[in-house]
Design a protein around this motif. Structure first.
Motif, mmCIF file in Angstrom:
data_model
loop_
_atom_site.group_PDB
_atom_site.id
_atom_site.type_symbol
_atom_site.label_atom_id
_atom_site.label_comp_id
_atom_site.label_asym_id
_atom_site.label_seq_id
_atom_site.Cartn_x
_atom_site.Cartn_y
_atom_site.Cartn_z
ATOM 1 N N ILE A 122 -24.173 -112.452 -57.887
ATOM 2 C CA ILE A 122 -24.966 -113.076 -58.951
ATOM 3 C C ILE A 122 -25.100 -114.577 -58.709
ATOM 4 C CG2 ILE A 122 -24.989 -113.642 -61.404
ATOM 5 C CD1 ILE A 122 -23.710 -110.904 -61.915
ATOM 6 N N MET A 123 -23.993 -115.235 -58.315
ATOM 7 C CA MET A 123 -24.040 -116.682 -58.096
ATOM 8 C C MET A 123 -24.935 -117.046 -56.912
ATOM 9 S SD MET A 123 -20.145 -117.888 -58.926
ATOM 10 C CE MET A 123 -20.636 -119.589 -59.049
ATOM 11 N N TYR A 136 -27.462 -115.317 -55.857
ATOM 12 C CA TYR A 136 -28.835 -115.062 -56.299
ATOM 13 C C TYR A 136 -29.350 -116.227 -57.141
ATOM 14 C CZ TYR A 136 -32.693 -113.002 -58.936
ATOM 15 O OH TYR A 136 -33.908 -112.770 -59.529
ATOM 16 N N VAL A 137 -28.525 -116.714 -58.062
ATOM 17 C CA VAL A 137 -28.934 -117.830 -58.921
ATOM 18 C C VAL A 137 -29.149 -119.097 -58.090
ATOM 19 C CG1 VAL A 137 -28.185 -119.354 -60.789
ATOM 20 C CG2 VAL A 137 -27.819 -116.888 -60.980
ATOM 21 N N PHE A 138 -28.245 -119.361 -57.121
ATOM 22 C CA PHE A 138 -28.386 -120.552 -56.280
ATOM 23 C C PHE A 138 -29.677 -120.512 -55.470
ATOM 24 C CE2 PHE A 138 -23.486 -121.119 -56.091
ATOM 25 C CZ PHE A 138 -23.530 -121.649 -57.372
ATOM 26 N N ARG A 183 -32.439 -118.815 -56.205
ATOM 27 C CA ARG A 183 -33.585 -118.937 -57.099
ATOM 28 C C ARG A 183 -33.868 -120.406 -57.429
ATOM 29 N NH1 ARG A 183 -35.596 -114.768 -60.331
ATOM 30 N NH2 ARG A 183 -36.913 -116.475 -61.138
ATOM 31 N N ARG A 184 -32.827 -121.207 -57.480
ATOM 32 C CA ARG A 184 -32.981 -122.634 -57.792
ATOM 33 C C ARG A 184 -33.128 -123.501 -56.530
ATOM 34 N NH1 ARG A 184 -29.097 -123.936 -62.991
ATOM 35 N NH2 ARG A 184 -29.849 -122.251 -64.322
#
Length: 325
Positions: A314-315, A317-319, A321-322
């Motif tokens: 999840i982390m 993926y979030v990194f 995306r940003r």
């Protein structure tokens, strides 16, 4: 070593006549005499400068000095003393440096002193005169012009090479910024500083020679010295451009190194951030409480690994995306 030359038209140039004949030949005002002291001993220098020409002791002291001297021009009653800087190329390293080259200019003589074996000004002029005697046919002032002009011309190729190397450094910086590039940039900046330190006072010396307020410089010769002055002005402007280019290359290197360091710190920060929740979960499950149902559950360990992997996924993926990496 003492090299001599006598030009007494209509006779051909006489090379390397005995030094014992020098005083007698100087008495003939129609003659033009060139005495070249090339890496001379102290005895040879004193013999020619003091015993034969009777130059001023301060001028002799300046010509024999081993320390750095700024190019200058000193006028005396019967001669003019000029300190110039001749460029030399180290044959082993290819590095450009400058060494003192002194000129005594008189009405019918020129005395030159080169204390470094790699100064080739006198040798080049000597070879040119053997092919074309016009260098010596118009008097001591024109001959002095030929000597100084040769020194200025010798700057062109090293400066072209310097410019090419700085351009290559800029191209290398686009690919990689290793410490060797920094060494090259600093070395080139030092070379540029040497050139500027030699050219700037030389320009003032030649300007005086071209203005007409120096004895033994004919009106016709001033035009030729003005041409040398123009070359020195262009060379000085060239060094300004090279200095700016070297400074820009240094700035690019420092920025590239800083950017690379930032990337490393960013990667380490991301790794630390990912492991932060994992450390928290491991700390919770590592507590020594008696009643923790999942501790004794048969699927507790697989569950913990699954949670760890899920959090990491999840982390990441979030990194992404940003656009953090």
């Amino acid at each position: 070593m003492i090299r001599t030359m006598l030009y007494l038209p209509p006779k051909p140039i006489q090379w390397d006549f005995p030094i014992s004949e020098l005083e007698a030949k100087l008495a003939d005002q129609n003659a033009l005499i060139w005495v070249s002291l090339e890496t001379p001993s102290l005895e040879e220098s004193n013999q020619v400068l003091g015993d034969i020409f009777h130059f001023h002791p301060l001028a002799i002291e300046d010509s024999q000095s081993e320390g750095y001297q700024t190019p200058k021009l000193d006028e005396f009653e019967n001669y003019t003393f000029i300190i110039t800087m001749a460029p030399i190329i180290d044959t082993s390293t290819g590095e450009l440096s400058f060494e003192e080259y002194n000129i005594f200019l008189g009405p019918n003589f020129v005395v030159t002193i080169s204390k470094h074996s790699q100064i080739r000004v006198s040798e080049i002029i000597r070879e040119r005169m053997k092919k074309d005697s016009r260098l010596i046919q118009h008097g001591s002032d024109f001959f002095t012009h030929a000597l100084i002009d040769q020194m200025v011309d010798d700057l062109h190729l090293p400066m072209e090479k310097l410019e090419t190397e700085i351009e290559e450094i800029e191209d290398r910086l686009l690919v990689n910024s290793n410490p060797e590039i920094l060494e090259d940039v600093l070395r080139h900046k030092h070379t540029i500083l040497q050139i500027r330190r030699s050219i700037a006072p030389m320009r003032e010396v030649v300007n005086r020679l071209s203005r007409g307020d120096v004895k033994f410089i004919d009106k016709q010769a001033r035009i030729y010295f003005r041409d040398i002055y123009d070359h020195l002005v262009r060379a000085h402007d060239w060094t300004e451009m090279l200095r700016d280019a070297a400074s820009s290359a240094l700035d690019v290197y420092l920025n590239a190194t800083s950017l690379q360091l930032n990337k490393i710190m960013k990667a380490l920060a991301i790794v630390s951030t990912i492991f932060l929740p994992l450390s928290f979960l491991a700390g919770v499950w590592g507590m020594n409480f008696k009643f923790m149902p999942e501790i004794n559950w048969i699927y507790g360990y697989p569950l913990a690994i699954t949670v760890f992997l899920t959090v990491v996924g999840i982390m990441i993926y979030v990194f992404k995306r940003r656009n953090w990496f």
